[in-house]
Design a protein around this motif. Structure first.
Motif, PDB file in Angstrom:
ATOM      1  N   GLU A   1       0.753  -0.931   0.022  1.00 31.06           N
ATOM      2  CA  GLU A   1      -0.030   0.078   0.030  1.00 31.06           C
ATOM      3  C   GLU A   1       0.854   1.336   0.103  1.00 31.06           C
ATOM      4  OE1 GLU A   1      -3.449   1.821   3.016  1.00 31.06           O
ATOM      5  OE2 GLU A   1      -1.634   0.483   3.856  1.00 31.06           O
ATOM      6  N   PHE A   2       0.526   2.058  -0.773  1.00 29.04           N
ATOM      7  CA  PHE A   2       1.315   3.428  -0.833  1.00 29.04           C
ATOM      8  C   PHE A   2       0.937   4.294   0.442  1.00 29.04           C
ATOM      9  CE2 PHE A   2       3.010   7.306  -2.427  1.00 29.04           C
ATOM     10  CZ  PHE A   2       2.024   8.346  -2.044  1.00 29.04           C
TER      11      PHE A   2
ATOM     12  N   VAL B   1       4.943  -3.721   7.507  1.00 28.19           N
ATOM     13  CA  VAL B   1       6.460  -3.502   7.199  1.00 28.19           C
ATOM     14  C   VAL B   1       6.322  -2.361   6.326  1.00 28.19           C
ATOM     15  CG1 VAL B   1       8.621  -4.454   5.934  1.00 28.19           C
ATOM     16  CG2 VAL B   1       7.041  -6.146   7.379  1.00 28.19           C
ATOM     17  N   TYR B   2       7.619  -1.383   6.624  1.00 22.26           N
ATOM     18  CA  TYR B   2       7.458  -0.069   5.840  1.00 22.26           C
ATOM     19  C   TYR B   2       8.559  -0.161   4.900  1.00 22.26           C
ATOM     20  CZ  TYR B   2       3.712   1.946   8.122  1.00 22.26           C
ATOM     21  OH  TYR B   2       2.374   2.214   8.784  1.00 22.26           O
ATOM     22  N   TYR B   3       8.276   0.099   3.620  1.00 23.56           N
ATOM     23  CA  TYR B   3       9.574   0.020   2.476  1.00 23.56           C
ATOM     24  C   TYR B   3       9.846   1.344   2.080  1.00 23.56           C
ATOM     25  CZ  TYR B   3       8.568  -4.917   2.851  1.00 23.56           C
ATOM     26  OH  TYR B   3       8.392  -6.352   3.000  1.00 23.56           O
ATOM     27  N   CYS B   4      10.945   1.718   1.728  1.00 25.49           N
ATOM     28  CA  CYS B   4      11.277   3.172   0.888  1.00 25.49           C
ATOM     29  C   CYS B   4      11.500   2.642  -0.440  1.00 25.49           C
ATOM     30  CB  CYS B   4      12.221   3.813   1.583  1.00 25.49           C
ATOM     31  SG  CYS B   4      13.960   3.118   1.593  1.00 25.49           S
ATOM     32  N   ALA B   5      11.251   3.461  -1.479  1.00 28.22           N
ATOM     33  CA  ALA B   5      11.448   3.056  -2.743  1.00 28.22           C
ATOM     34  C   ALA B   5      11.835   4.459  -3.530  1.00 28.22           C
ATOM     35  CB  ALA B   5      10.378   2.616  -3.453  1.00 28.22           C
ATOM     36  N   ALA B   6      12.534   4.061  -4.774  1.00 29.16           N
ATOM     37  CA  ALA B   6      13.061   5.327  -5.442  1.00 29.16           C
ATOM     38  C   ALA B   6      12.628   5.271  -6.857  1.00 29.16           C
ATOM     39  CB  ALA B   6      14.748   5.244  -5.515  1.00 29.16           C
ATOM     40  N   VAL B   7      12.156   6.436  -7.302  1.00 30.99           N
ATOM     41  CA  VAL B   7      11.910   6.656  -8.727  1.00 30.99           C
ATOM     42  C   VAL B   7      12.615   7.515  -9.274  1.00 30.99           C
ATOM     43  CG1 VAL B   7       9.860   7.949  -7.942  1.00 30.99           C
ATOM     44  CG2 VAL B   7       9.731   6.914 -10.197  1.00 30.99           C
ATOM     45  N   PRO B   8      13.010   7.399 -10.667  1.00 32.55           N
ATOM     46  CA  PRO B   8      13.949   8.221 -11.398  1.00 32.55           C
ATOM     47  C   PRO B   8      13.173   9.633 -11.411  1.00 32.55           C
ATOM     48  CG  PRO B   8      13.916   6.362 -12.323  1.00 32.55           C
ATOM     49  CD  PRO B   8      12.863   6.132 -11.424  1.00 32.55           C
TER      50      PRO B   8
ATOM     51  N   TYR C   1       3.110   8.104  -8.634  1.00 28.66           N
ATOM     52  CA  TYR C   1       3.747   7.926  -7.189  1.00 28.66           C
ATOM     53  C   TYR C   1       3.141   6.855  -6.403  1.00 28.66           C
ATOM     54  CZ  TYR C   1       6.866  12.214  -7.890  1.00 28.66           C
ATOM     55  OH  TYR C   1       7.718  12.776  -8.196  1.00 28.66           O
ATOM     56  N   SER C   2       1.742   6.667  -6.687  1.00 23.64           N
ATOM     57  CA  SER C   2       1.049   5.778  -5.583  1.00 23.64           C
ATOM     58  C   SER C   2       1.149   4.366  -6.313  1.00 23.64           C
ATOM     59  CB  SER C   2      -0.227   6.190  -5.457  1.00 23.64           C
ATOM     60  OG  SER C   2      -1.216   6.383  -6.659  1.00 23.64           O
ATOM     61  N   VAL C   3       1.941   4.082  -7.315  1.00 23.95           N
ATOM     62  CA  VAL C   3       1.814   2.860  -7.825  1.00 23.95           C
ATOM     63  C   VAL C   3       3.150   2.154  -7.636  1.00 23.95           C
ATOM     64  CG1 VAL C   3       1.423   1.411  -9.816  1.00 23.95           C
ATOM     65  CG2 VAL C   3       0.018   3.271  -9.660  1.00 23.95           C
ATOM     66  N   TRP C   4       3.296   1.015  -6.933  1.00 18.67           N
ATOM     67  CA  TRP C   4       4.666   0.296  -6.690  1.00 18.67           C
ATOM     68  C   TRP C   4       5.492  -0.080  -7.785  1.00 18.67           C
ATOM     69  CZ3 TRP C   4       6.156  -4.307  -7.833  1.00 18.67           C
ATOM     70  CH2 TRP C   4       5.390  -5.380  -8.078  1.00 18.67           C
ATOM     71  N   THR C   5       4.749  -0.095  -9.022  1.00 16.11           N
ATOM     72  CA  THR C   5       5.479  -0.655 -10.228  1.00 16.11           C
ATOM     73  C   THR C   5       6.150   0.789 -10.794  1.00 16.11           C
ATOM     74  OG1 THR C   5       3.553  -0.409 -11.401  1.00 16.11           O
ATOM     75  CG2 THR C   5       3.949  -2.455 -10.769  1.00 16.11           C
ATOM     76  N   SER C   6       5.932   1.932 -10.376  1.00 15.21           N
ATOM     77  CA  SER C   6       6.788   3.150 -10.828  1.00 15.21           C
ATOM     78  C   SER C   6       8.026   3.139 -10.245  1.00 15.21           C
ATOM     79  CB  SER C   6       5.877   4.355 -10.512  1.00 15.21           C
ATOM     80  OG  SER C   6       4.720   4.492 -11.216  1.00 15.21           O
TER      81      SER C   6
END
Length: 129
Positions: free
Chosen positions: A46-47, A93-100, A110-115
């Motif tokens: 979940e975003f 569980v909280y995850y951070c992620a990076a998008v170019p 931004y709310s879609v994990w596949t981005s």
């Protein structure tokens, strides 16, 4: 080699606060927007929140708006998630992620994990009632 390392999770009582950190290495940090996602047992990822590469724009899920604040320090290659008024339903569980930079410009992206290209290993947040 890109690494995202989350920290700051733990056990907290309902109504309490926590600050999560995500330290990035192997990447030019200010060329990436950053996001936080969470996943509870048996539920989909979940975003939670996202922040643009320069920090000027932030986006939040309705479920955390007004309680959580995302920020970043590009001099420290770190993104933060300040969580307040925590509820048992925030347990995950909280995850951070990076998008170019440039790939996303709105909440829908931004709310879609596949981005996102890169992910951390996650940190557990447990909120007791």
């Amino acid at each position: 080699q890109v690494q995202l390392v989350e920290s700051g999770g733990g056990l907290v009582q309902a109504g309490g606060s926590l600050r999560l950190s995500c330290a990035a290495s192997g990447v030019t940090f200010n060329t990436y927007a950053m996001g936080w996602f969470r996943q509870a047992p048996g539920k989909e990822r979940e975003f939670v929140a996202a922040i643009s590469w320069g920090g000027s724009f932030t986006y939040y899920a309705d479920s955390v708006k007004g309680r959580f604040t995302i920020s970043r320090d590009n001099t420290k290659n770190t993104v933060y998630l300040q969580m307040g008024s925590l509820k048992p339903e925030d347990t995950a569980v909280y995850y951070c992620a990076a998008v170019p930079r440039g790939r996303c410009s709105d909440y829908g992206c931004y709310s879609v994990w596949t981005s996102y290209d890169y992910w951390g290993q996650g940190t557990q947040v447990t909120v007791s009632s």
